[in-house]
Design a protein around this motif. Sequence first.
Motif, PDB file in Angstrom:
ATOM      1  N   ALA A 166       0.793  -1.157  -0.094  1.00 41.43           N
ATOM      2  CA  ALA A 166       0.091  -0.035  -0.287  1.00 41.43           C
ATOM      3  C   ALA A 166       0.997   1.163   0.045  1.00 41.43           C
ATOM      4  CB  ALA A 166      -0.675   0.061   1.111  1.00 41.43           C
ATOM      5  N   VAL A 167      -0.066   2.464  -0.598  1.00 43.57           N
ATOM      6  CA  VAL A 167       1.057   3.598  -0.606  1.00 43.57           C
ATOM      7  C   VAL A 167       0.411   4.884  -0.734  1.00 43.57           C
ATOM      8  CG1 VAL A 167       0.602   3.922  -3.219  1.00 43.57           C
ATOM      9  CG2 VAL A 167       2.887   4.984  -2.030  1.00 43.57           C
ATOM     10  N   SER A 168       0.405   5.536   0.258  1.00 43.34           N
ATOM     11  CA  SER A 168      -0.599   6.689   1.038  1.00 43.34           C
ATOM     12  C   SER A 168      -0.162   7.892   0.078  1.00 43.34           C
ATOM     13  CB  SER A 168       0.217   7.142   2.097  1.00 43.34           C
ATOM     14  OG  SER A 168      -0.400   8.268   2.576  1.00 43.34           O
ATOM     15  N   ILE A 169      -1.543   9.323  -0.755  1.00 48.13           N
ATOM     16  CA  ILE A 169      -0.990   9.179  -2.216  1.00 48.13           C
ATOM     17  C   ILE A 169      -1.900  10.799  -1.154  1.00 48.13           C
ATOM     18  CG2 ILE A 169      -1.049  10.021  -4.079  1.00 48.13           C
ATOM     19  CD1 ILE A 169       1.225   8.121  -3.906  1.00 48.13           C
ATOM     20  N   TYR A 170      -1.449  12.337  -1.536  1.00 44.63           N
ATOM     21  CA  TYR A 170      -2.241  13.140  -1.135  1.00 44.63           C
ATOM     22  C   TYR A 170      -3.468  12.825  -2.031  1.00 44.63           C
ATOM     23  CZ  TYR A 170      -4.142  17.208  -1.207  1.00 44.63           C
ATOM     24  OH  TYR A 170      -5.103  18.655  -0.438  1.00 44.63           O
ATOM     25  N   SER A 171      -4.983  12.997  -1.785  1.00 43.65           N
ATOM     26  CA  SER A 171      -5.832  12.753  -2.432  1.00 43.65           C
ATOM     27  C   SER A 171      -6.208  14.010  -3.613  1.00 43.65           C
ATOM     28  CB  SER A 171      -7.707  12.516  -1.924  1.00 43.65           C
ATOM     29  OG  SER A 171      -7.524  11.607  -0.888  1.00 43.65           O
ATOM     30  N   GLY A 172      -5.357  14.857  -3.131  1.00 40.82           N
ATOM     31  CA  GLY A 172      -6.031  15.710  -4.507  1.00 40.82           C
ATOM     32  C   GLY A 172      -4.620  16.040  -6.036  1.00 40.82           C
ATOM     33  N   SER A 173      -3.997  15.293  -5.429  1.00 34.85           N
ATOM     34  CA  SER A 173      -2.829  15.625  -6.160  1.00 34.85           C
ATOM     35  C   SER A 173      -2.856  15.240  -7.421  1.00 34.85           C
ATOM     36  CB  SER A 173      -1.630  14.086  -5.381  1.00 34.85           C
ATOM     37  OG  SER A 173      -2.237  13.101  -5.426  1.00 34.85           O
ATOM     38  N   ARG A 174      -2.513  15.041  -8.431  1.00 34.57           N
ATOM     39  CA  ARG A 174      -2.554  14.387  -9.682  1.00 34.57           C
ATOM     40  C   ARG A 174      -2.413  12.844 -10.331  1.00 34.57           C
ATOM     41  NH1 ARG A 174       1.021  19.956 -12.528  1.00 34.57           N
ATOM     42  NH2 ARG A 174       1.615  19.473 -10.721  1.00 34.57           N
TER      43      ARG A 174
END
Length: 171
Positions: free
Chosen positions: A54-62
Amino acid sequence: MDRSHEYSLTERYRELSDDIAAAVAVVSARRGTTAHAITVDSFLDVSYDPPTMAVSIYSGSRMMETLEMSEHFAISVLASEQRDLSERLGATGQPLYGALAGVDHSPAPRSGQPIIGGAVAWFELRTVDILTVATHSLVVGEVVALGASPGSGQSRPLLRWRKAYGTIGPR
């Protein structure tokens, strides 16, 4: 309502979470024919059977937009000598196109997602779930292929700790 407690909790959390040493990686995926990539230090192995990460990514990012449009993505764990690449792909406001221009990379065997050359290890993943948690999305993927760059057994991983870079000895 007094929110000073929340602010101090948030600030203290940021301070203490910086004390967690973390490997640095690049998450990459293709949107159409264009490769997109960002630096992360919030990823983990979730299960060995089946192999899942799993990886955490900012939801509003491209990058999150790209991951939502792609069935597959890749995680390339960076070597200590790849700090410049980490800083470049971790900078805010990087262009949507051309993130990997001039970067040694090759297509992953199953889906063709970009694998960073010289990585200590790489994982090609098929997205199986995306969970929204606070301001981020946890992208869960089943590992469909994996490997390491030639000579990676002598490489040292790039680590983040207390807002700085470091490493540990080779395997």
